[in-house]
Design a protein around this motif. Structure first.
Motif, PDB file in Angstrom:
ATOM      1  N   GLN A 185       0.869  -1.170   0.000  1.00  0.00           N
ATOM      2  CA  GLN A 185       0.000   0.000   0.000  1.00  0.00           C
ATOM      3  C   GLN A 185       0.906   1.219   0.000  1.00  0.00           C
ATOM      4  O   GLN A 185       1.707   1.424   0.921  1.00  0.00           O
ATOM      5  CB  GLN A 185      -0.923   0.016   1.211  1.00  0.00           C
TER       6      GLN A 185
ATOM      7  N   GLU B 257       1.616   5.379  -0.554  1.00  0.00           N
ATOM      8  CA  GLU B 257       1.238   6.793  -0.619  1.00  0.00           C
ATOM      9  C   GLU B 257       2.530   7.602  -0.632  1.00  0.00           C
ATOM     10  O   GLU B 257       3.340   7.501   0.295  1.00  0.00           O
ATOM     11  CB  GLU B 257       0.358   7.193   0.565  1.00  0.00           C
ATOM     12  N   TYR B 258       2.713   8.385  -1.691  1.00  0.00           N
ATOM     13  CA  TYR B 258       3.986   9.091  -1.866  1.00  0.00           C
ATOM     14  C   TYR B 258       3.744  10.459  -2.499  1.00  0.00           C
ATOM     15  O   TYR B 258       3.026  10.571  -3.495  1.00  0.00           O
ATOM     16  CB  TYR B 258       4.899   8.255  -2.766  1.00  0.00           C
ATOM     17  N   ARG B 259       4.369  11.498  -1.915  1.00  0.00           N
ATOM     18  CA  ARG B 259       4.261  12.847  -2.448  1.00  0.00           C
ATOM     19  C   ARG B 259       5.628  13.523  -2.388  1.00  0.00           C
ATOM     20  O   ARG B 259       6.363  13.355  -1.419  1.00  0.00           O
ATOM     21  CB  ARG B 259       3.257  13.685  -1.644  1.00  0.00           C
TER      22      ARG B 259
ATOM     23  N   SER C  16       6.079  10.043   2.490  1.00  0.00           N
ATOM     24  CA  SER C  16       5.618   8.739   2.019  1.00  0.00           C
ATOM     25  C   SER C  16       5.176   7.866   3.182  1.00  0.00           C
ATOM     26  O   SER C  16       5.714   7.953   4.292  1.00  0.00           O
ATOM     27  CB  SER C  16       6.717   8.016   1.231  1.00  0.00           C
TER      28      SER C  16
ATOM     29  N   TRP D 105       3.405  12.440  -7.430  1.00  0.00           N
ATOM     30  CA  TRP D 105       2.368  11.967  -6.502  1.00  0.00           C
ATOM     31  C   TRP D 105       1.930  10.576  -6.936  1.00  0.00           C
ATOM     32  O   TRP D 105       1.710  10.326  -8.123  1.00  0.00           O
ATOM     33  CB  TRP D 105       1.182  12.924  -6.528  1.00  0.00           C
TER      34      TRP D 105
ATOM     35  N   ARG E 193      -0.476   7.112  -5.418  1.00  0.00           N
ATOM     36  CA  ARG E 193      -1.236   6.431  -4.378  1.00  0.00           C
ATOM     37  C   ARG E 193      -1.860   5.185  -5.009  1.00  0.00           C
ATOM     38  O   ARG E 193      -2.565   5.273  -6.019  1.00  0.00           O
ATOM     39  CB  ARG E 193      -2.317   7.347  -3.806  1.00  0.00           C
TER      40      ARG E 193
ATOM     41  N   ARG F 217      -4.901   1.848  -8.604  1.00  0.00           N
ATOM     42  CA  ARG F 217      -4.621   3.250  -8.278  1.00  0.00           C
ATOM     43  C   ARG F 217      -5.878   3.900  -7.702  1.00  0.00           C
ATOM     44  O   ARG F 217      -6.995   3.577  -8.112  1.00  0.00           O
ATOM     45  CB  ARG F 217      -4.192   4.001  -9.544  1.00  0.00           C
TER      46      ARG F 217
END
Length: 214
Positions: A136, A138-140, A153, A192, A194, A213
């Motif tokens: 899982q 989540e990265y920005r 992240s 970005w 996710r 996604r």
């Protein structure tokens, strides 16, 4: 049968799974186990099993895609057959209706393990279960007005233990398999991502993966 792929193919052909049937009427995790092991044979039944497998990693929440503890693998009394052959019998039994049973078999069929398989799956024949990995992600990343590169992240990895028990642990961008569309790179360009990524190898070692996604 010697070939697990052949067993899965036969199961996919023989078992008629109705999408409108009550969930309790059919052990879908037994079908997932068989179809995954056999490389997801082309059939409506394995398509349904795979759809459930993928739906479970589609947020929210993210669930274990294979929940082996919901498949009563201990149900058969015929100990001359392999665990996967017994699994095949269970799938057929649930779809085909009741058959003569001893009182011992009836009671054993009601047994479900708590968050792990109800039989020993520690042997190499079940390595395909432990091959399943869920990420899982989540990265920005962006560069602020002062020129600083800011990265945030949250990545966690879900894995299966020796007896099919599932657990989450923290992970890093470097651990995400290359088959994922996750490509942060090394620059500080705005980025970005996710999504949830799952991969596996079937009984014969063929690699497969899916990514959702959101």
């Amino acid at each position: 049968m010697n070939s697990l792929r052949a067993v899965a193919a036969v199961a996919a052909t023989a078992v008629s799974v109705s999408l409108s049937a009550p969930a309790a009427a059919y052990p879908v995790d037994c079908a997932i186990l068989l179809c995954l092991a056999g490389g997801w044979p082309a059939s409506a039944e394995c398509a349904h099993a795979r759809a459930v497998f993928i739906a479970r990693i589609t947020p929210w929440p993210v669930e274990p895609p294979l929940q082996i503890w919901n498949c009563p693998m201990r149900a058969s009394l015929n100990r001359e057959t392999s665990p996967m052959e017994r699994l095949f019998e269970i799938v057929l039994q649930h779809e085909g209706g009741p058959r003569p049973q001893s009182s011992v078999e009836s009671s054993s069929e009601l047994y479900l393990a708590q968050d792990q398989a109800d039989v020993d799956i520690s042997g190499p024949a079940y390595d395909f279960v432990r091959s399943i990995h869920v990420f899982q992600i989540e990265y920005r990343r962006h560069r602020n007005r002062d020129g600083d590169c800011n990265t945030w992240s949250t990545i966690r990895e879900g894995t299966y233990g020796e007896q099919g028990d599932f657990a989450w642990a923290r992970s890093t961008p470097a651990q995400v398999p290359s088959a994922s569309a996750f490509r942060p790179g090394t620059s500080c360009s705005d980025y970005w991502f996710r999504g949830v990524f799952v991969d596996w190898t079937d009984y014969e070692g063929t690699y497969g993966f899916e990514e959702v996604r959101y």
